[in-house]
Design a protein around this motif. Structure first.
Motif, PDB file in Angstrom:
ATOM      1  N   PHE A  57      -5.362  14.589   4.460  1.00 38.25           N
ATOM      2  CA  PHE A  57      -4.326  14.713   3.426  1.00 38.25           C
ATOM      3  C   PHE A  57      -4.905  15.436   2.202  1.00 38.25           C
ATOM      4  O   PHE A  57      -4.358  16.402   1.702  1.00 38.25           O
ATOM      5  N   PHE A  58      -6.054  14.988   1.771  1.00 39.32           N
ATOM      6  CA  PHE A  58      -6.680  15.596   0.603  1.00 39.32           C
ATOM      7  C   PHE A  58      -7.084  17.037   0.901  1.00 39.32           C
ATOM      8  O   PHE A  58      -6.895  17.925   0.091  1.00 39.32           O
ATOM      9  N   ASP A  70       4.862  12.108   8.567  1.00 44.44           N
ATOM     10  CA  ASP A  70       4.801  10.912   7.721  1.00 44.44           C
ATOM     11  C   ASP A  70       6.176  10.262   7.558  1.00 44.44           C
ATOM     12  O   ASP A  70       7.211  10.912   7.671  1.00 44.44           O
ATOM     13  N   LEU A 116       6.439  17.175  -5.846  1.00 41.96           N
ATOM     14  CA  LEU A 116       6.543  15.823  -5.329  1.00 41.96           C
ATOM     15  C   LEU A 116       6.066  14.777  -6.322  1.00 41.96           C
ATOM     16  O   LEU A 116       6.715  13.769  -6.541  1.00 41.96           O
ATOM     17  N   MET A 117       4.913  15.036  -6.856  1.00 44.56           N
ATOM     18  CA  MET A 117       4.292  13.995  -7.655  1.00 44.56           C
ATOM     19  C   MET A 117       4.626  14.121  -9.137  1.00 44.56           C
ATOM     20  O   MET A 117       4.151  13.366  -9.951  1.00 44.56           O
ATOM     21  N   PHE A 122      -1.987   3.924  -6.266  1.00 43.48           N
ATOM     22  CA  PHE A 122      -2.560   4.462  -5.038  1.00 43.48           C
ATOM     23  C   PHE A 122      -3.266   3.348  -4.286  1.00 43.48           C
ATOM     24  O   PHE A 122      -4.153   2.686  -4.824  1.00 43.48           O
ATOM     25  N   TRP A 137      -6.334  -1.121  -5.108  1.00 43.33           N
ATOM     26  CA  TRP A 137      -5.374  -0.221  -5.747  1.00 43.33           C
ATOM     27  C   TRP A 137      -5.974   0.499  -6.942  1.00 43.33           C
ATOM     28  O   TRP A 137      -6.731  -0.084  -7.711  1.00 43.33           O
ATOM     29  N   LEU A 146       0.882   6.069  -1.478  1.00 44.33           N
ATOM     30  CA  LEU A 146       1.105   6.161  -2.921  1.00 44.33           C
ATOM     31  C   LEU A 146       2.494   5.667  -3.314  1.00 44.33           C
ATOM     32  O   LEU A 146       3.490   6.016  -2.693  1.00 44.33           O
ATOM     33  N   ILE A 163       2.336  15.967   1.557  1.00 41.10           N
ATOM     34  CA  ILE A 163       2.483  14.871   2.506  1.00 41.10           C
ATOM     35  C   ILE A 163       2.285  15.453   3.900  1.00 41.10           C
ATOM     36  O   ILE A 163       2.603  16.610   4.134  1.00 41.10           O
ATOM     37  N   MET A 191       1.263   2.154   3.474  1.00 43.47           N
ATOM     38  CA  MET A 191       0.043   2.215   4.262  1.00 43.47           C
ATOM     39  C   MET A 191      -1.177   2.396   3.344  1.00 43.47           C
ATOM     40  O   MET A 191      -1.049   2.926   2.239  1.00 43.47           O
ATOM     41  N   ASN A 245      -4.800  -1.043 -13.968  1.00 42.94           N
ATOM     42  CA  ASN A 245      -5.413  -2.282 -13.474  1.00 42.94           C
ATOM     43  C   ASN A 245      -6.917  -2.330 -13.750  1.00 42.94           C
ATOM     44  O   ASN A 245      -7.658  -3.047 -13.080  1.00 42.94           O
ATOM     45  N   ARG A 266       3.861   6.504   3.918  1.00 39.89           N
ATOM     46  CA  ARG A 266       2.890   7.269   3.115  1.00 39.89           C
ATOM     47  C   ARG A 266       3.208   7.226   1.626  1.00 39.89           C
ATOM     48  O   ARG A 266       2.322   7.235   0.798  1.00 39.89           O
ATOM     49  N   MET A 267       4.485   7.217   1.337  1.00 37.86           N
ATOM     50  CA  MET A 267       4.842   7.229  -0.083  1.00 37.86           C
ATOM     51  C   MET A 267       6.174   6.543  -0.328  1.00 37.86           C
ATOM     52  O   MET A 267       7.087   6.645   0.481  1.00 37.86           O
ATOM     53  N   MET A 295      -7.159   9.419   7.779  1.00 35.73           N
ATOM     54  CA  MET A 295      -5.936  10.214   7.635  1.00 35.73           C
ATOM     55  C   MET A 295      -5.829  10.801   6.230  1.00 35.73           C
ATOM     56  O   MET A 295      -5.472  11.957   6.047  1.00 35.73           O
ATOM     57  N   ALA A 296      -6.203   9.979   5.273  1.00 38.67           N
ATOM     58  CA  ALA A 296      -6.090  10.464   3.901  1.00 38.67           C
ATOM     59  C   ALA A 296      -7.046  11.620   3.629  1.00 38.67           C
ATOM     60  O   ALA A 296      -6.780  12.485   2.808  1.00 38.67           O
ATOM     61  N   ARG A 306      -5.824   2.076  -1.860  1.00 34.16           N
ATOM     62  CA  ARG A 306      -7.079   2.581  -1.300  1.00 34.16           C
ATOM     63  C   ARG A 306      -7.107   2.426   0.214  1.00 34.16           C
ATOM     64  O   ARG A 306      -6.577   1.463   0.762  1.00 34.16           O
ATOM     65  N   GLU A 307      -7.787   3.342   0.812  1.00 34.33           N
ATOM     66  CA  GLU A 307      -8.075   3.173   2.234  1.00 34.33           C
ATOM     67  C   GLU A 307      -9.197   2.158   2.386  1.00 34.33           C
ATOM     68  O   GLU A 307     -10.088   2.094   1.551  1.00 34.33           O
ATOM     69  N   GLY A 334      -7.183  10.132  -4.193  1.00 36.31           N
ATOM     70  CA  GLY A 334      -5.763  10.436  -4.234  1.00 36.31           C
ATOM     71  C   GLY A 334      -5.258  10.805  -5.610  1.00 36.31           C
ATOM     72  O   GLY A 334      -4.319  11.566  -5.748  1.00 36.31           O
ATOM     73  N   GLY A 349      -4.063   4.293   1.751  1.00 40.20           N
ATOM     74  CA  GLY A 349      -4.082   5.730   1.484  1.00 40.20           C
ATOM     75  C   GLY A 349      -2.739   6.254   1.012  1.00 40.20           C
ATOM     76  O   GLY A 349      -2.591   7.444   0.765  1.00 40.20           O
TER      77      GLY A 349
END
Lengths: 269, 269
Positions: A5-6, B94, A29-30, B265, B245, B214, B90, B210, A254, B175-176, A1-2, B267-268, B68, B212
């Motif tokens: 998204f990308f 979502d 948004l971001m 973010f 992450w 943020l 997005i 979820m 991290n 999603r976010m 899904m991502a 990760r998937e 992402g 993926g």
């Protein structure tokens, strides 16, 4: 899904940019509202929409409070697929300084950015390294890769990065000074850039850089002394006047030992 | 001169992106080799070219070590020119959480992103605020702007952001989660988000997000308690496992009170 998204995002961004040479800076948004946060007194907490793009009026790139930073970060976060594309990051004819040339890969790439193969027009790269091994390695790479005319556009100096003013001609308009701190890959790991000379080099870079130019650093903090060097770099950046400089860093939270890119952009007057 | 610099860069970026759905991540002028730095032991200092784009082989987005983040920062640094473009950030359908809806601007924009006007298809925005004034302000904005069907897609809750799990349906794929910390613009400035509940809210966000997805925060540090809140946010992000992450922040160095965007973010797998 991502992945979708990308892809959607990239496709959108692409069409946006294709249409717009003067990139509007909008609340998205971001993002937070950089513009508002910058233009007003930062001590006055302004809570503003991150996402009200469809209700706000555009502000164009000439008003962008952090000119150049958008390019820096796009360059930082994305790659280019070809040298010809990377070459557009810096203008043909520019003078740039590779303050820590190491094995010469940056030097070579910077040269491609400032020169135009087709008509021989171009700027110059001043490449410095305190280690003779580095200069030899860079020279060897240039020999393997460049014709003699091209190579003439690179000026190699086996001196400390703090001495850049001794070799960059006076009144040069230097578009960028790039630092890749730490030690020489494949070399003697006990020979590292150190805080004192890095600070001197930053002061020199500040002096030689043209308005609209950029000091770009990658600070490695995984080796002894690296974190202290980052402290020095940050302290230097923090002290540059807001009226003339936009200074920022990007830090992984991290991954405590991840290298830290630092950018100091000199505003145009 | 810098204007042309930006334009060329934007044009290049645009064509690069247009051609490439799977964005290659390459070493570029302004970047350090994120990929290498990430994939190897970060304690092993690797000095690598920032600019050797023309000599390195491509690595595609599926290998991108910070999936992402490129979108996040492009969104952060650039604006979109139209809501329809912002909407692509997005995906339609979502579920997103505006954890601090304030006056509702973000809520409204997020709604546009998850819904499709043409066929009524859409996701949901869960919008929270601990202040009744904020909920009323948001509700009023939505009333002025939306039709009744659209408004049904926004779920407003006058509760603390730390309680998001009480209102987001179990097993929702969120999603976010967006946070805009601090106080309500135009409201009582003594009512601010505080570290304890923000930490609880982050933990909740971590659970509901979820893969993926943020967590996006803008942390304001110009008001009393703001810096402590940033410390808490950073400590939380620092503790998230690198395997799952990617957490980063972007900080202005010569504007010590500038708001700090923080991104986490997931990760998937």
């Amino acid at each position: 899904m991502a992945a979708a998204f990308f892809q959607a995002e990239m496709s959108v961004l692409s069409s946006t940019l294709a249409r717009s040479y003067s990139i509007p800076f909008r609340k998205t948004l971001m993002s937070f509202s950089f513009r508002i946060a910058m233009e007003r007194n930062p001590s006055l907490r302004i809570r503003c929409s991150r996402v009200a793009a469809f209700s706000s009026s555009p502000s164009h790139s000439r008003n962008f409070p952090v000119p150049g930073i958008e390019d820096v970060f796009v360059g930082y976060l994305f790659g280019r697929t070809k040298a010809t594309e990377v070459a557009h990051v810096i203008q043909k004819g520019d003078i740039v300084v590779d303050a820590t040339c190491g094995n010469g890969n940056d030097t070579l790439a910077m040269l491609k950015m400032v020169t135009d193969d087709s008509d021989g027009y171009g700027g110059h790269v001043y490449a410095l390294d305190i280690q003779k091994d580095a200069i030899e390695s860079t020279s060897s790479l240039l020999d393997q890769t460049l014709g003699s005319k091209e190579k003439e556009r690179v000026k190699l100096f086996n001196i400390c990065h703090s001495k850049m003013e001794e070799i960059v001609p006076e009144n040069s308009r230097v578009r960028m000074v790039a630092f890749n701190l730490g030690y020489l890959p494949g070399g003697n790991k006990s020979i590292i850039t150190v805080s004192d000379t890095t600070l001197s080099a930053l002061k020199a870079a500040e002096r030689v850089l043209m308005p609209g130019g950029l000091i770009s650093l990658v600070v490695y903090i995984g080796h002894p002394g690296g974190r202290e060097e980052l402290d020095v770099v940050e302290a230097f950046a923090s002290g540059l006047p807001v009226s003339d400089w936009v200074c920022c860093k990007f830090q992984m939270l991290n991954r405590p030992l991840a290298p830290v890119p630092v950018f100091m952009f000199k505003r145009e007057k």
